[in-house]
Design an enzyme around this catalytic site. Sequence first.
Site, PDB file in Angstrom:
ATOM      1  N   SER A  57      37.224  39.954  21.714  1.00  0.00           N
ATOM      2  CA  SER A  57      37.221  38.962  22.793  1.00  0.00           C
ATOM      3  C   SER A  57      36.201  39.243  23.883  1.00  0.00           C
ATOM      4  O   SER A  57      35.892  38.370  24.682  1.00  0.00           O
ATOM      5  CB  SER A  57      38.616  38.850  23.417  1.00  0.00           C
ATOM      6  N   HIS A  96      39.490  42.299  29.820  1.00  0.00           N
ATOM      7  CA  HIS A  96      38.803  41.029  30.061  1.00  0.00           C
ATOM      8  C   HIS A  96      38.104  41.048  31.408  1.00  0.00           C
ATOM      9  O   HIS A  96      38.340  41.921  32.240  1.00  0.00           O
ATOM     10  CB  HIS A  96      39.772  39.848  29.980  1.00  0.00           C
ATOM     11  N   ASP A 123      42.753  33.236  30.601  1.00  0.00           N
ATOM     12  CA  ASP A 123      43.837  34.001  29.971  1.00  0.00           C
ATOM     13  C   ASP A 123      45.240  33.543  30.340  1.00  0.00           C
ATOM     14  O   ASP A 123      46.198  34.239  30.030  1.00  0.00           O
ATOM     15  CB  ASP A 123      43.699  35.484  30.341  1.00  0.00           C
TER      16      ASP A 123
END
Length: 180
Positions: A57, A96, A123
């Site tokens: 990701s 992230h 998210d």
Amino acid sequence: MGWIGESIESIKSLQIRQVLTQGVSLGMIVTSALIIWKALMCITGSESPVVVVLSGSMEPGFKRGDILFLHMSKDPIRAGEIVVFNVDGREIPIVHRVIKVHERQDTGEVEVLTKGDNNYGDDRLLYAQGQLWLKRQHIMGRAVGFLPYVGWVTIIMTEKPIIKYILIGALGLLVITSKD
């Protein structure tokens, strides 16, 4: 007879004093690793100073198997920083990028919204049900450095536990049978 047969013969020839010495040595190695981990936790201010990227990701910045070094300071979190966070109800931390920072007018508390660089949306679907922002207590640390590909060892041992058990057994056997 082979390596295993020689190792068994070596174990049989050990005396009690040698076994105790090897056991203490193994205990010291494990204890030293735990002390180093706790020291890193104190120095970095993070509950987990080192993490492995487990998904794609964050590509192309971080690839699966990269090791990240984390630090958690009192400085405010800014958009663009890469953070590692835990979400209530999930065991595995997520790596992230912060895309928005929100300061609550009533409390002054700073909340952040994150997104994986390789993901289409933010998210919020990963957060706990009804949660729209991450609070500071969810954030484990900020990425301050990385080692590419080194974390594959952890990923392989997690995905194929038999390899982990073979490796631990072989290392234990090596420590017990070493003649020093």
